[in-house]
Design a protein around this motif. Structure first.
Motif, PDB file in Angstrom:
ATOM      1  N   UNK A 156       0.266   5.762  -5.257  1.00 30.39           N
ATOM      2  CA  UNK A 156      -0.085   4.551  -5.988  1.00 30.39           C
ATOM      3  C   UNK A 156       0.939   3.461  -5.705  1.00 30.39           C
ATOM      4  N   UNK A 157       0.441   2.241  -5.556  1.00 27.89           N
ATOM      5  CA  UNK A 157       1.277   1.092  -5.210  1.00 27.89           C
ATOM      6  C   UNK A 157       1.259   0.110  -6.376  1.00 27.89           C
ATOM      7  N   UNK A 158       2.450  -0.395  -6.735  1.00 27.55           N
ATOM      8  CA  UNK A 158       2.599  -1.366  -7.817  1.00 27.55           C
ATOM      9  C   UNK A 158       3.442  -2.533  -7.308  1.00 27.55           C
ATOM     10  N   UNK A 159       2.936  -3.755  -7.460  1.00 29.74           N
ATOM     11  CA  UNK A 159       3.681  -4.938  -7.013  1.00 29.74           C
ATOM     12  C   UNK A 159       4.873  -5.187  -7.930  1.00 29.74           C
ATOM     13  N   UNK A 160       5.992  -5.546  -7.327  1.00 27.24           N
ATOM     14  CA  UNK A 160       7.186  -5.928  -8.090  1.00 27.24           C
ATOM     15  C   UNK A 160       7.416  -7.428  -8.022  1.00 27.24           C
ATOM     16  N   UNK A 206      -2.202  -9.975   4.816  1.00 30.00           N
ATOM     17  CA  UNK A 206      -2.377  -8.595   4.349  1.00 30.00           C
ATOM     18  C   UNK A 206      -1.349  -8.248   3.281  1.00 30.00           C
ATOM     19  N   UNK A 207      -0.137  -8.698   3.462  1.00 35.50           N
ATOM     20  CA  UNK A 207       0.919  -8.449   2.465  1.00 35.50           C
ATOM     21  C   UNK A 207       0.621  -9.189   1.174  1.00 35.50           C
ATOM     22  N   UNK A 208       0.165 -10.443   1.289  1.00 38.36           N
ATOM     23  CA  UNK A 208      -0.191 -11.212   0.090  1.00 38.36           C
ATOM     24  C   UNK A 208      -1.305 -10.521  -0.675  1.00 38.36           C
ATOM     25  N   UNK A 209      -2.297 -10.022   0.051  1.00 35.73           N
ATOM     26  CA  UNK A 209      -3.428  -9.364  -0.595  1.00 35.73           C
ATOM     27  C   UNK A 209      -2.984  -8.085  -1.300  1.00 35.73           C
ATOM     28  N   UNK A 259      -0.455   2.064   5.465  1.00 35.95           N
ATOM     29  CA  UNK A 259       0.746   2.839   5.143  1.00 35.95           C
ATOM     30  C   UNK A 259       1.993   2.177   5.725  1.00 35.95           C
ATOM     31  N   UNK A 260       1.921   1.680   6.948  1.00 39.27           N
ATOM     32  CA  UNK A 260       3.065   1.023   7.572  1.00 39.27           C
ATOM     33  C   UNK A 260       3.399  -0.278   6.831  1.00 39.27           C
ATOM     34  N   UNK A 261       2.386  -1.073   6.506  1.00 34.63           N
ATOM     35  CA  UNK A 261       2.612  -2.346   5.814  1.00 34.63           C
ATOM     36  C   UNK A 261       3.188  -2.095   4.415  1.00 34.63           C
ATOM     37  N   UNK A 262       2.631  -1.126   3.689  1.00 35.73           N
ATOM     38  CA  UNK A 262       3.159  -0.797   2.357  1.00 35.73           C
ATOM     39  C   UNK A 262       4.592  -0.277   2.477  1.00 35.73           C
ATOM     40  N   UNK A 263       4.869   0.531   3.483  1.00 35.93           N
ATOM     41  CA  UNK A 263       6.226   1.016   3.706  1.00 35.93           C
ATOM     42  C   UNK A 263       7.207  -0.129   3.904  1.00 35.93           C
ATOM     43  N   UNK A 264       6.784  -1.158   4.636  1.00 37.51           N
ATOM     44  CA  UNK A 264       7.630  -2.341   4.822  1.00 37.51           C
ATOM     45  C   UNK A 264       7.862  -3.061   3.496  1.00 37.51           C
ATOM     46  N   UNK A 265       6.816  -3.134   2.676  1.00 38.74           N
ATOM     47  CA  UNK A 265       6.954  -3.778   1.366  1.00 38.74           C
ATOM     48  C   UNK A 265       7.878  -2.977   0.449  1.00 38.74           C
ATOM     49  N   UNK A 266       7.834  -1.656   0.559  1.00 35.48           N
ATOM     50  CA  UNK A 266       8.744  -0.810  -0.220  1.00 35.48           C
ATOM     51  C   UNK A 266      10.179  -1.096   0.202  1.00 35.48           C
TER      52      UNK A 266
END
Length: 121
Positions: free
Chosen positions: A38-42, A52-55, A82-89
């Motif tokens: 699960x992904x939660x924006x900070x 894609x990151x903004x979305x 998964x790669x994009x979310x990993x970068x955001x993490x």
């Protein structure tokens, strides 16, 4: 706040972007992410970010979404998401929540506990 499009097809550029350009050619995320993670924006989405990151940030601002759900919303392969979310993490922009997976030792302890409980009956 800038309105975020619903899907990548609605992005203003209209140009087709190959998935490998979104990941810089990488196929593995910086952090281990399962489909069910699960992904939660900070942080809120910002102007100048990749669409894609903004979305992802906009979609996860008020509710947790799994990597698989984000893949469906973005109409992108799960591996790319998964790669994009990993970068955001790594950037501290999202937090991920994973279910604890039992190890072999934990599973054995659980079974022994159940066995002792049944024996006590």
């Amino acid at each position: 706040m800038t309105e975020v499009p619903e899907t990548p097809a609605e992005f203003e550029t209209g140009a087709v972007v190959r998935p490998y350009t979104l990941t810089g050619g990488r196929t593995r995320p910086a952090v281990e992410l399962g489909y069910e993670t699960l992904v939660e924006a900070r942080t809120p989405p910002r102007a100048g970010m990749l669409p894609e990151r903004r979305l992802i940030l906009a979609r996860t601002a008020h509710e947790f979404l799994s990597v698989a759900e984000l893949s469906a919303h973005l109409a992108l392969p799960v591996g790319v998401v998964r790669v994009v979310v990993g970068d955001l993490v790594e950037g501290g922009q999202v937090t991920v929540h994973t279910a604890a997976r039992p190890t072999e030792a934990t599973a054995q302890q659980l079974l022994e506990s159940v066995l002792h409980g049944i024996s006590a009956l």
